[in-house]
Design an enzyme around this catalytic site. Structure first.
Site, short mmCIF file in Angstrom:
data_model
loop_
_atom_site.label_atom_id
_atom_site.label_comp_id
_atom_site.label_asym_id
_atom_site.label_seq_id
_atom_site.Cartn_x
_atom_site.Cartn_y
_atom_site.Cartn_z
N ASN A 225 1.07 -0.86 0.36
CA ASN A 225 0.40 -0.19 0.16
C ASN A 225 1.03 1.72 0.08
OD1 ASN A 225 -2.52 -1.30 0.18
ND2 ASN A 225 -2.69 -0.91 2.21
N GLU B 200 -6.11 -8.48 5.79
CA GLU B 200 -4.79 -9.40 4.49
C GLU B 200 -5.26 -10.50 5.24
OE1 GLU B 200 -3.67 -8.70 7.25
OE2 GLU B 200 -2.00 -8.69 6.38
P1 GH3 Z 1 2.71 -8.89 8.01
O1 GH3 Z 1 3.80 -9.70 7.19
O2 GH3 Z 1 3.23 -8.76 9.65
O3 GH3 Z 1 1.39 -9.19 7.95
O4 GH3 Z 1 2.45 -7.50 7.85
P2 GH3 Z 1 2.08 -6.65 7.13
O5 GH3 Z 1 2.24 -5.42 6.80
O6 GH3 Z 1 0.63 -7.47 6.14
O7 GH3 Z 1 0.41 -6.22 8.26
P3 GH3 Z 1 -0.13 -5.06 9.02
O8 GH3 Z 1 -0.67 -5.85 9.79
O9 GH3 Z 1 0.48 -4.31 9.39
O10 GH3 Z 1 -1.16 -4.05 7.73
C1 GH3 Z 1 -1.99 -4.42 6.96
C2 GH3 Z 1 -2.31 -3.57 6.09
O11 GH3 Z 1 -2.89 -4.18 5.63
C3 GH3 Z 1 -2.89 -2.49 6.33
C4 GH3 Z 1 -3.80 -2.39 6.15
O12 GH3 Z 1 -4.21 -0.50 5.60
C5 GH3 Z 1 -4.18 -2.93 5.16
N1 GH3 Z 1 -5.57 -3.57 4.69
C6 GH3 Z 1 -6.46 -3.62 5.50
N2 GH3 Z 1 -6.97 -4.01 4.21
C7 GH3 Z 1 -7.34 -3.69 3.42
C8 GH3 Z 1 -7.94 -3.49 1.82
O13 GH3 Z 1 -9.22 -3.36 1.79
N3 GH3 Z 1 -7.32 -3.10 0.72
C9 GH3 Z 1 -5.69 -2.80 0.82
N4 GH3 Z 1 -5.06 -1.63 0.04
N5 GH3 Z 1 -5.35 -2.37 1.69
C10 GH3 Z 1 -6.11 -2.74 3.00
MG MG Z 2 0.14 -8.88 7.08
MG MG Z 3 -2.42 -8.87 9.04
#
Ligand code: GH3
Ligand code: MG
Ligand code: MG
Ligand code: MG
Length: 305
Positions: free
Chosen positions: A185, A220
């Site tokens: 993102n 995610e």
């Molecule tokens: P890790 O490897 O530890 O799982 O790191 P990560 O970055 O995947 O995990 P983190 O929980 O820090 O971040 C998850 C991200 O997913 C943050 C959030 O903005 C993004 N996200 C959640 N739902 C959506 C969505 O519907 N669309 C998008 N583009 N991003 C999303």
């Molecule tokens: Mg993650």
């Molecule tokens: Mg997660």
């Protein structure tokens, strides 16, 4: 629109059929009550029916009563069309579940008007059914990925658990979390992130069997349920394959072809485990997989890897 004409008298049937055809209806005929039942019970059978009262095998009123016993037939609009003109019969016909009652000899104009009312009711009913189905679909699916949403996948888990309680099989449950998704993102923007989530869902969906389940558990995070009577090792191989295919498949996005990796925590369950216990086992295994990322970890009782 299809209309059933159930009438044992050949002349009446022919005349009525011809009039309805002239009014633009697709006429289906039955010569007795049983035939009427058979035709109306077909999945794409007529939803509008004109039933004579006195017919061989089953009378029109019998057909009406039998149909109304099953809620699935509520949407069939029934018009009794009969020479029985006494009020007690009209009351009996309507009480048996007819939507309308017309006494023979009928007036063509009035008949047409009443059939048109039936047609409108059938159309409204069909629109309502469609709206109901799409509401149910929306309530169960995640709008971004088209997968089951959290509520629905947990319902599937509950259903599958009660199934394994009965049949003694086991389930394998995988909690998946995309690695460093926040970075995607941050680097490419949220819309590219969305396309990655959609791509991930597509790849997983096309690599699962019809009787497996996957749902979007959170942002995610995705929950996979693999029902099975097979031995453990096959299921483990299945998660290994899913894990690899994600890492190996490019996902087309507005920022170009990208790849992601996923960490998966896997546990297995028989009918004795509760949902909370299963989710917490899968979560703990996922937590361990996140130590290295791009990995699968198994809950302790999943001895094979
Ligand atoms: P890790 O490897 O530890 O799982 O790191 P990560 O970055 O995947 O995990 P983190 O929980 O820090 O971040 C998850 C991200 O997913 C943050 C959030 O903005 C993004 N996200 C959640 N739902 C959506 C969505 O519907 N669309 C998008 N583009 N991003 C999303
Ligand atoms: Mg993650
Ligand atoms: Mg997660
Ligand atoms: Mg008759």
């Amino acid at each position: 629109m299809k209309v059933l004409v159930a009438e044992d008298d050949l002349t009446s049937r022919t005349i009525l059929g011809a009039i309805l055809a002239k009014w633009g209806y697709e006429v289906v005929c039955a010569v007795d009550g049983q035939q009427a039942m058979d035709i109306l019970s077909q999945p794409d059978g007529p939803k509008l029916a004109l039933l004579d009262w006195s017919m061989p095998v089953l009378s029109g009123i019998d057909v009406c009563r039998i149909l109304r016993k099953d809620q699935a037939n509520d949407s069939i609009y029934i018009i009794m069309l009969t020479a029985k003109s006494e009020k007690k019969y009209i009351v009996e016909g309507l009480n048996a579940g007819a939507n309308d009652y017309i006494v023979k000899p009928y007036d063509n104009e009035e008949l047409q008007a009443r059939i048109n009312v039936g047609k409108r009711m059938v159309e409204i009913q069909s629109e309502l059914e469609k709206a109901k189905h799409s509401l149910i679909y929306e309530a169960m699916h995640d709008s971004l990925t088209g997968l089951y949403n959290r509520k629905a996948i947990l319902e599937m888990l509950a259903k599958e658990l009660s199934r394994v309680q009965r049949n003694g099989n086991i389930l394998h449950i995988g909690m998946c979390d995309l690695d460093h998704f926040k970075l995607i993102n941050d680097r490419y923007g949220h819309q590219t992130g969305d396309e990655i989530l959609q791509g991930f869902a597509r790849i997983m969906d096309s690599n699962l069997r019809d009787y497996d389940f996957i749902g979007r558990y959170g942002g995610e995070e995705f929950l996979i349920i693999l029902p099975s009577s097979e031995i453990n090792i096959n299921k483990m191989t299945c998660f290994t394959r899913l894990h690899r295919v994600i890492a190996d498949t490019k996902i087309g996005t507005r920022s170009g072809d990208l790849t992601v990796t996923v960490s998966i925590g896997v546990t297995k369950a028989d009918g004795k485990k509760g949902i909370d216990e299963i989710l917490s086992e899968a979560d703990n295994a996922l937590y361990r997989a996140k130590n290295t990322r791009n990995a699968i970890c198994y809950a302790e009782q999943c001895d094979a890897q």
